[in-house]
Write an enzyme that holds these catalytic residues in place. Structure first.
Site, short mmCIF file in Angstrom:
data_model
loop_
_atom_site.label_atom_id
_atom_site.label_comp_id
_atom_site.label_asym_id
_atom_site.label_seq_id
_atom_site.Cartn_x
_atom_site.Cartn_y
_atom_site.Cartn_z
N CYS A 59 32.81 0.01 22.89
CA CYS A 59 31.79 -1.05 22.80
C CYS A 59 32.23 -2.33 23.51
CB CYS A 59 31.53 -1.33 21.32
SG CYS A 59 30.45 -2.74 21.03
N GLU A 100 23.24 -11.89 22.77
CA GLU A 100 22.22 -11.14 23.49
C GLU A 100 21.16 -10.59 22.54
OE1 GLU A 100 24.04 -8.12 25.94
OE2 GLU A 100 25.62 -9.50 26.53
N SER A 108 26.48 4.33 12.44
CA SER A 108 27.12 4.70 13.70
C SER A 108 28.25 5.67 13.38
CB SER A 108 27.67 3.44 14.39
OG SER A 108 26.60 2.61 14.73
N LEU A 109 27.96 6.95 13.54
CA LEU A 109 28.92 7.97 13.13
C LEU A 109 29.85 8.33 14.30
CD1 LEU A 109 29.73 9.71 10.72
CD2 LEU A 109 28.09 11.43 11.47
N HIS A 110 29.27 8.78 15.39
CA HIS A 110 29.97 9.01 16.66
C HIS A 110 31.06 10.07 16.68
CE1 HIS A 110 27.67 5.64 17.96
NE2 HIS A 110 28.44 4.71 17.45
N SER A 132 21.83 -1.33 11.61
CA SER A 132 22.84 -0.37 12.06
C SER A 132 24.23 -0.86 11.69
CB SER A 132 22.73 -0.20 13.58
OG SER A 132 23.75 0.65 14.06
N GLY A 153 27.44 -7.61 17.08
CA GLY A 153 27.94 -7.87 15.74
C GLY A 153 27.71 -6.76 14.75
N GLU A 154 28.42 -6.84 13.64
CA GLU A 154 28.31 -5.86 12.56
C GLU A 154 27.55 -6.54 11.41
OE1 GLU A 154 28.76 -2.64 11.61
OE2 GLU A 154 28.09 -3.46 9.70
N CYS A 164 35.43 -1.20 18.03
CA CYS A 164 35.17 0.18 18.46
C CYS A 164 35.53 0.34 19.93
CB CYS A 164 33.71 0.54 18.22
SG CYS A 164 33.23 0.35 16.49
N CYS A 183 23.99 -3.86 24.59
CA CYS A 183 24.45 -5.23 24.32
C CYS A 183 25.92 -5.47 24.62
CB CYS A 183 24.18 -5.55 22.86
SG CYS A 183 22.65 -6.44 22.69
N1 SAH Z 1 27.80 -3.07 14.71
C1 SAH Z 1 26.71 -2.22 14.42
C2 SAH Z 1 25.44 -2.59 15.17
C3 SAH Z 1 25.59 -3.05 16.58
S1 SAH Z 1 26.11 -1.84 17.74
C4 SAH Z 1 27.08 -0.78 14.67
O1 SAH Z 1 28.12 -0.52 15.24
O2 SAH Z 1 26.33 0.08 14.24
C5 SAH Z 1 24.62 -0.91 17.98
C6 SAH Z 1 24.83 0.54 18.36
O3 SAH Z 1 25.31 0.65 19.71
C7 SAH Z 1 25.87 1.25 17.50
O4 SAH Z 1 25.40 2.53 17.14
C8 SAH Z 1 27.05 1.33 18.42
O5 SAH Z 1 27.93 2.32 18.04
C9 SAH Z 1 26.37 1.57 19.76
N2 SAH Z 1 27.18 1.33 20.94
C10 SAH Z 1 28.11 0.39 21.15
N3 SAH Z 1 28.61 0.50 22.38
C11 SAH Z 1 27.98 1.53 22.98
C12 SAH Z 1 28.06 2.13 24.26
N4 SAH Z 1 28.90 1.71 25.19
N5 SAH Z 1 27.24 3.17 24.53
C13 SAH Z 1 26.37 3.63 23.59
N6 SAH Z 1 26.25 3.10 22.37
C14 SAH Z 1 27.05 2.06 22.06
FE1 SF4 Z 2 31.72 -1.41 16.76
FE2 SF4 Z 2 29.17 -2.19 16.41
FE3 SF4 Z 2 31.14 -3.98 16.43
FE4 SF4 Z 2 30.50 -2.77 18.69
S1 SF4 Z 2 29.20 -4.14 17.53
S2 SF4 Z 2 32.58 -3.13 17.91
S3 SF4 Z 2 29.92 -0.74 17.93
S4 SF4 Z 2 30.85 -2.35 14.93
#
Ligand code: SAH
Ligand code: SF4
Length: 350
Positions: free
Chosen positions: A119, A92, A214-216, A191, A159-160, A116, A333
């Site tokens: 996600c 996507e 992405s701290l969260h 990110s 993706g990461e 995560c 995404c």
């Molecule tokens: N993998 C990388 C980049 C892709 S995810 C990362 O994790 O940073 C992009 C962003 O979307 C990240 O900050 C991720 O934590 C956040 N994200 C993933 N799922 C989400 C959701 N359901 N609601 C809000 N943010 C989300």
């Molecule tokens: Fe976690 Fe980012 Fe991978 Fe989703 S795309 S599983 S938020 S690292």
């Protein structure tokens, strides 16, 4: 065996190959220009001699992505794509319109292995990495589709990116090529969920990109519940890497914090964040969490978002709530691909 990808070559490498064929260097720029404009068939490069077009087609292929689905928001023109890659895998990407131009959110992997809890992308694990050329192809497909120029890039799709480090860096080099898409590093954000060793590697590259973390969660206990990567590196180790990164590059870090109702959005979390981040060069992006099918999470209320932001701001932190673009097309995404894979009925309008 399939032919090599012409886009995997730098302009210098392409020029060198053309020189071996006794073809002048300016042809490389012409080829680059066609590729940049989304042309995926050498025969359409009509300012090249026919013999050269044939020779190129004999030696190279041009990977492209096919638009499987396109959803356009009726609210703000945000456009979400589901692209099909050469091997049938799908990723996507989202195109967003800002005052300063079009920004595109790209995928760097098919799926993700970081798992995560909130996600959608990570649910089925990682299928494979994307090549730099496939990252580029996403830009070209969107530009050609909408007849626009993309002026900034965020690696925040599927993706990461730091789990596909070499191809992402190669992609950055391609982005900067003057005769190519030509997007400078100041217009690029990456990110990451926080792969600490790779953050140090990236620091050594001394790029002008914006690093988003992405701290969260403000502490290890909560972060480990949400993000398996937090079992490998502690919040302390992650923040130390971020400090080293800003000290070295002078670039402000952007922390992403998905606000999940009743999970990480309490006053106590906000105060803890203040204690952790006060005095560092950073900006905090609060993202109202998106619902994901099959997961119980809900986004925090507007009132909670306001109260949380206020604590951060009063604590001296720079914090904003991210504007939600394309809310009618579910622009976050991972979900469109899942629907397409399992044949679930779509809720989106096309
Ligand atoms: N993998 C990388 C980049 C892709 S995810 C990362 O994790 O940073 C992009 C962003 O979307 C990240 O900050 C991720 O934590 C956040 N994200 C993933 N799922 C989400 C959701 N359901 N609601 C809000 N943010 C989300
Ligand atoms: Fe976690 Fe980012 Fe991978 Fe989703 S795309 S599983 S938020 S690292």
């Amino acid at each position: 065996m399939s032919k090599p990808d012409i886009r995997a070559l730098t302009i210098q490498e392409l020029t060198a190959i053309l020189a071996e064929w006794n073809v002048p260097a300016f042809r490389a720029k012409q080829i680059q220009n066609w590729l940049d404009n989304g042309v995926t068939d050498f025969d359409r490069m009509n300012n090249l001699p026919a013999a050269l077009r044939t020779q190129l087609a004999e030696h190279f292929r041009i990977p492209s992505v096919k638009i499987l689905r396109r959803l356009v928001s009726s609210i703000d023109d945000t456009t979400k794509y589901l692209f099909e890659l050469e091997d049938g895998q799908t990723v996507e990407s989202v195109l967003m319109k800002y005052k300063h131009g079009w920004s595109q959110c790209l995928s760097t992997q098919v799926g993700c292995r970081m798992g995560c809890s909130f996600c959608a992308t990570g649910i089925d694990g990682l299928a494979r990495n994307l090549t730099a050329s496939e990252m580029m192809a996403q830009i070209e497909a969107a530009q050609a589709d909408r007849s626009i120029r993309v002026s900034s890039i965020v690696l925040m799709g599927m993706g990461e990116p730091l789990d596909n480090y070499d191809e992402v860096l190669r992609f950055f080099k391609m982005l900067e090529t003057p005769d190519g898409v030509h997007i400078g590093m100041r217009h690029v954000s990456l990110s990451t969920c926080g792969l600490v060793d790779r953050i140090y590697d990236l620091m050594e590259e001394n790029l002008q990109i914006t690093l988003s973390i992405s701290l969260h969660a403000p502490n290890n206990e909560l972060r480990r519940k949400l993000m398996p990567v937090a079992r490998k590196w502690t919040v302390e180790e992650l923040l130390a890497a971020c400090k080293a990164y800003t000290d070295r590059t002078g670039r402000r870090i952007s922390y992403e914090y998905a606000m999940i109702d009743g999970v990480n959005d309490t006053d106590a979390c906000a105060h803890e964040l203040v204690r952790r981040l006060r005095g560092t060069l950073c900006h905090i992006n609060l993202i109202p969490a998106n619902a994901v099918e099959g997961k119980a999470q809900r986004r925090s209320s507007q009132a909670r978002l306001r109260a949380f932001t206020e604590i951060l701001t009063e604590g001296g932190l720079n914090a904003t709530v991210r504007r939600t673009l394309g809310s009618d097309i579910n622009a976050s995404c991972g979900q469109l691909r899942r629907h397409q894979q399992d044949g679930t009925k779509q809720h989106f309008s096309e």
